[in-house]
Design a protein around this motif. Structure first.
Motif, PDB file in Angstrom:
ATOM      1  N   LEU A  24      28.405  45.848 -81.042  1.00 21.04           N
ATOM      2  CA  LEU A  24      28.535  45.817 -82.501  1.00 21.04           C
ATOM      3  C   LEU A  24      29.866  46.405 -82.951  1.00 21.04           C
ATOM      4  O   LEU A  24      30.533  45.863 -83.836  1.00 21.04           O
ATOM      5  N   ARG A  25      30.262  47.521 -82.331  1.00 20.65           N
ATOM      6  CA  ARG A  25      31.503  48.202 -82.726  1.00 20.65           C
ATOM      7  C   ARG A  25      32.746  47.579 -82.109  1.00 20.65           C
ATOM      8  O   ARG A  25      33.852  48.047 -82.347  1.00 20.65           O
ATOM      9  N   GLY A  26      32.545  46.544 -81.302  1.00 22.72           N
ATOM     10  CA  GLY A  26      33.688  45.849 -80.729  1.00 22.72           C
ATOM     11  C   GLY A  26      34.288  46.525 -79.519  1.00 22.72           C
ATOM     12  O   GLY A  26      35.354  46.132 -79.046  1.00 22.72           O
ATOM     13  N   ILE A  27      33.624  47.556 -79.000  1.00 24.74           N
ATOM     14  CA  ILE A  27      34.137  48.254 -77.817  1.00 24.74           C
ATOM     15  C   ILE A  27      33.906  47.395 -76.577  1.00 24.74           C
ATOM     16  O   ILE A  27      34.787  47.285 -75.716  1.00 24.74           O
ATOM     17  N   LEU A  28      32.727  46.786 -76.487  1.00 24.44           N
ATOM     18  CA  LEU A  28      32.469  45.774 -75.463  1.00 24.44           C
ATOM     19  C   LEU A  28      32.750  44.413 -76.086  1.00 24.44           C
ATOM     20  O   LEU A  28      32.131  44.044 -77.091  1.00 24.44           O
ATOM     21  N   ARG A  29      33.689  43.672 -75.512  1.00 21.51           N
ATOM     22  CA  ARG A  29      34.127  42.414 -76.106  1.00 21.51           C
ATOM     23  C   ARG A  29      33.494  41.218 -75.418  1.00 21.51           C
ATOM     24  O   ARG A  29      33.119  41.305 -74.244  1.00 21.51           O
ATOM     25  N   PRO A  30      33.384  40.098 -76.121  1.00 23.50           N
ATOM     26  CA  PRO A  30      32.877  38.877 -75.493  1.00 23.50           C
ATOM     27  C   PRO A  30      33.677  38.539 -74.240  1.00 23.50           C
ATOM     28  O   PRO A  30      34.908  38.580 -74.243  1.00 23.50           O
ATOM     29  N   GLY A  31      32.946  38.224 -73.153  1.00 22.79           N
ATOM     30  CA  GLY A  31      33.596  37.891 -71.894  1.00 22.79           C
ATOM     31  C   GLY A  31      33.903  39.081 -71.019  1.00 22.79           C
ATOM     32  O   GLY A  31      34.340  38.916 -69.872  1.00 22.79           O
ATOM     33  N   GLU A  32      33.680  40.289 -71.521  1.00 21.17           N
ATOM     34  CA  GLU A  32      33.982  41.484 -70.727  1.00 21.17           C
ATOM     35  C   GLU A  32      32.874  41.726 -69.697  1.00 21.17           C
ATOM     36  O   GLU A  32      31.688  41.630 -70.000  1.00 21.17           O
ATOM     37  N   ARG A  33      33.275  42.056 -68.481  1.00 21.66           N
ATOM     38  CA  ARG A  33      32.320  42.298 -67.395  1.00 21.66           C
ATOM     39  C   ARG A  33      31.820  43.727 -67.440  1.00 21.66           C
ATOM     40  O   ARG A  33      32.603  44.664 -67.583  1.00 21.66           O
TER      41      ARG A  33
END
Length: 255
Positions: A24-33
């Motif tokens: 939600l906060r954008g710390i984990l981004r789409p496509g990130e492993r």
């Protein structure tokens, strides 16, 4: 009274909520492993069965995805805000291009003011790092690298604004932002002084953010994008004048 005893939260539920917040906060981004199961369970301080239960729930919600033989990744929950056909339509029509720049000026001015007030020291360090890379790319005279870093710089400000709705909305427009920045620069680079001017404008934005001055940060972003708008208008007028002159010459030669 309809009160119920408070139950301790399951470990897997706590893990689910923590990963959801990071997305939600954008710390984990789409496509990130995600880290390996063993590393992640150690870092979270939970057993592997609890972690697996949380991951299964997040997969069911469409937030995580498994890639065969590659691990667990954050799902592509954003996509593009616009279809490819609509993006091409925007690029082909002058009205949409200028509306796009105006939209960015309004949104990014607000984001810059918020970032100056609310960004963490880490957020500001990220912005500074990207600006340093912009300066290095400027010296190398690498237009493609400059365009990519330009987009990254503006997005890093939005990320530092601490508004998750703004963050995800603008990230979903990343393709349009990237193409817009590249298009603007390619058009504007026909003017001799543009590259140095753009770098100076980004320096002013960065300086205001690092000083945590909301009014100066907003004014610097708005001045930068107003300059982009004027430069594009000037170049479009020059292109039209050149096209008219060429058509007149062709007409006279055909007589």
């Amino acid at each position: 009274m309809p009160f119920q005893p408070v139950q301790p939260e399951k470990l897997s539920t706590a893990v689910t909520r923590q990963i959801e917040k990071l997305i939600l906060r954008g710390i984990l981004r789409p496509g990130e492993r995600l880290p390996s199961e063993r590393e992640l369970s150690d870092r979270l301080g939970v057993s592997r069965p609890s972690l697996r239960e949380a991951i299964a729930e997040l997969q069911q919600k469409g937030l995580l995805a498994t890639r065969a033989g590659a691990g667990i990744y954050v799902a592509d929950v954003l996509g593009s805000a616009f279809s490819d056909a609509l993006i091409r339509l925007f690029a082909d029509h002058e009205e949409a291009v200028f509306d796009y720049v105006a939209f960015r000026r309004d949104m990014e001015g607000l984001a810059a003011a918020r970032a100056a007030r609310l960004a963490s020291d880490t957020d500001l360090a990220v912005i500074q790092t990207i600006f340093d890379k912009m300066q290095a790319a400027h010296l190398k005279r690498d237009p493609a690298d400059e365009a990519r870093l330009d987009a990254d710089f503006h997005l890093s400000i939005i990320e530092a604004s601490n508004n998750v709705i703004m963050l995800h909305m603008m990230r979903s427009m990343y393709q349009l932002l990237q193409q817009g920045v590249f298009y603007n620069r390619q058009t504007m680079f026909r003017q001799r002084t543009t590259r140095d001017t753009l770098l100076d404008q980004h320096r002013a934005i960065n300086d205001a953010l690092q000083d945590r001055d909301p009014d100066a940060a907003r004014a610097a972003v708005e001045a930068h994008l107003s300059y982009v708008e004027r430069s594009l208008q000037d170049q479009h007028r020059a292109d039209r004048a050149e096209q008219i002159a060429r058509l007149r010459l062709q007409h006279e030669q055909a007589r």
